[in-house]
Design a protein around this motif. Structure first.
Motif, PDB file in Angstrom:
ATOM      1  N   GLU A  62       0.816  -1.215   0.000  1.00 23.54           N
ATOM      2  CA  GLU A  62       0.000   0.000   0.000  1.00 23.54           C
ATOM      3  C   GLU A  62       0.852   1.269   0.000  1.00 23.54           C
ATOM      4  O   GLU A  62       0.407   2.314  -0.456  1.00 23.54           O
ATOM      5  N   HIS A  63       2.064   1.167   0.562  1.00 23.30           N
ATOM      6  CA  HIS A  63       2.964   2.318   0.699  1.00 23.30           C
ATOM      7  C   HIS A  63       4.366   1.905   0.241  1.00 23.30           C
ATOM      8  O   HIS A  63       5.243   1.636   1.074  1.00 23.30           O
ATOM      9  N   PRO A  64       4.605   1.833  -1.060  1.00 22.30           N
ATOM     10  CA  PRO A  64       5.898   1.352  -1.573  1.00 22.30           C
ATOM     11  C   PRO A  64       7.104   2.126  -1.045  1.00 22.30           C
ATOM     12  O   PRO A  64       8.205   1.567  -0.966  1.00 22.30           O
ATOM     13  N   GLU A  65       6.901   3.364  -0.653  1.00 19.66           N
ATOM     14  CA  GLU A  65       8.007   4.155  -0.105  1.00 19.66           C
ATOM     15  C   GLU A  65       8.505   3.597   1.229  1.00 19.66           C
ATOM     16  O   GLU A  65       9.580   3.959   1.705  1.00 19.66           O
ATOM     17  N   MET A  66       7.761   2.658   1.826  1.00 25.63           N
ATOM     18  CA  MET A  66       8.154   2.048   3.095  1.00 25.63           C
ATOM     19  C   MET A  66       8.939   0.746   2.909  1.00 25.63           C
ATOM     20  O   MET A  66       9.263   0.078   3.884  1.00 25.63           O
ATOM     21  N   ALA A  67       9.292   0.408   1.684  1.00 22.34           N
ATOM     22  CA  ALA A  67       9.988  -0.859   1.411  1.00 22.34           C
ATOM     23  C   ALA A  67      11.287  -0.992   2.202  1.00 22.34           C
ATOM     24  O   ALA A  67      11.641  -2.086   2.635  1.00 22.34           O
ATOM     25  N   SER A  68      12.002   0.095   2.402  1.00 26.57           N
ATOM     26  CA  SER A  68      13.277   0.037   3.136  1.00 26.57           C
ATOM     27  C   SER A  68      13.141   0.576   4.558  1.00 26.57           C
ATOM     28  O   SER A  68      14.144   0.831   5.228  1.00 26.57           O
ATOM     29  N   ALA A  69      11.914   0.721   5.031  1.00 28.09           N
ATOM     30  CA  ALA A  69      11.665   1.310   6.348  1.00 28.09           C
ATOM     31  C   ALA A  69      12.101   0.396   7.485  1.00 28.09           C
ATOM     32  O   ALA A  69      12.152  -0.829   7.346  1.00 28.09           O
ATOM     33  N   ASN A  70      12.390   1.026   8.617  1.00 26.90           N
ATOM     34  CA  ASN A  70      12.653   0.305   9.863  1.00 26.90           C
ATOM     35  C   ASN A  70      11.322   0.050  10.552  1.00 26.90           C
ATOM     36  O   ASN A  70      10.451   0.922  10.576  1.00 26.90           O
ATOM     37  N   CYS A  71      11.173  -1.118  11.117  1.00 27.14           N
ATOM     38  CA  CYS A  71      10.002  -1.395  11.940  1.00 27.14           C
ATOM     39  C   CYS A  71      10.331  -0.878  13.342  1.00 27.14           C
ATOM     40  O   CYS A  71      11.248  -1.385  13.996  1.00 27.14           O
ATOM     41  N   VAL A  72       9.613   0.141  13.782  1.00 21.66           N
ATOM     42  CA  VAL A  72       9.884   0.722  15.097  1.00 21.66           C
ATOM     43  C   VAL A  72       8.899   0.231  16.155  1.00 21.66           C
ATOM     44  O   VAL A  72       9.124   0.439  17.346  1.00 21.66           O
TER      45      VAL A  72
END
Length: 81
Positions: A62-72
């Motif tokens: 749903e949010h491709p910009e979060m592909a490299s995100a950290n899970c906080v």
């Protein structure tokens, strides 16, 4: 710029909700953040990691910009009081 979103479906009667309630926050430092939550019934034999990976994949779809995100933050609990 940091943005934050929260999504979920409208509260449904307990009988139609999933067996587990989950919350996940993903963040790309300095660029964005999303928090999503809901209920889900994992397939038989699923592990906590299986659920984590499936939910993260759902959010990234749903949010491709979060592909490299950290899970906080991640929480998965039985959906009962």
């Amino acid at each position: 710029m940091t943005s934050q979103t929260s999504t979920s479906t409208t509260a449904a009667p307990a009988a139609t909700q999933g067996s587990h309630m989950w919350v996940m926050t993903l963040e790309v430092p300095g660029r964005g953040m999303t928090t999503q939550y809901g209920t889900w019934t994992p397939p038989a034999g699923a592990t906590r990691y299986d659920v984590f990976a499936a939910l993260r994949g759902h959010i990234v779809a749903e949010h491709p910009e979060m592909a490299s995100a950290n899970c906080v933050f991640f929480s998965l609990e039985p959906n009962r009081l």
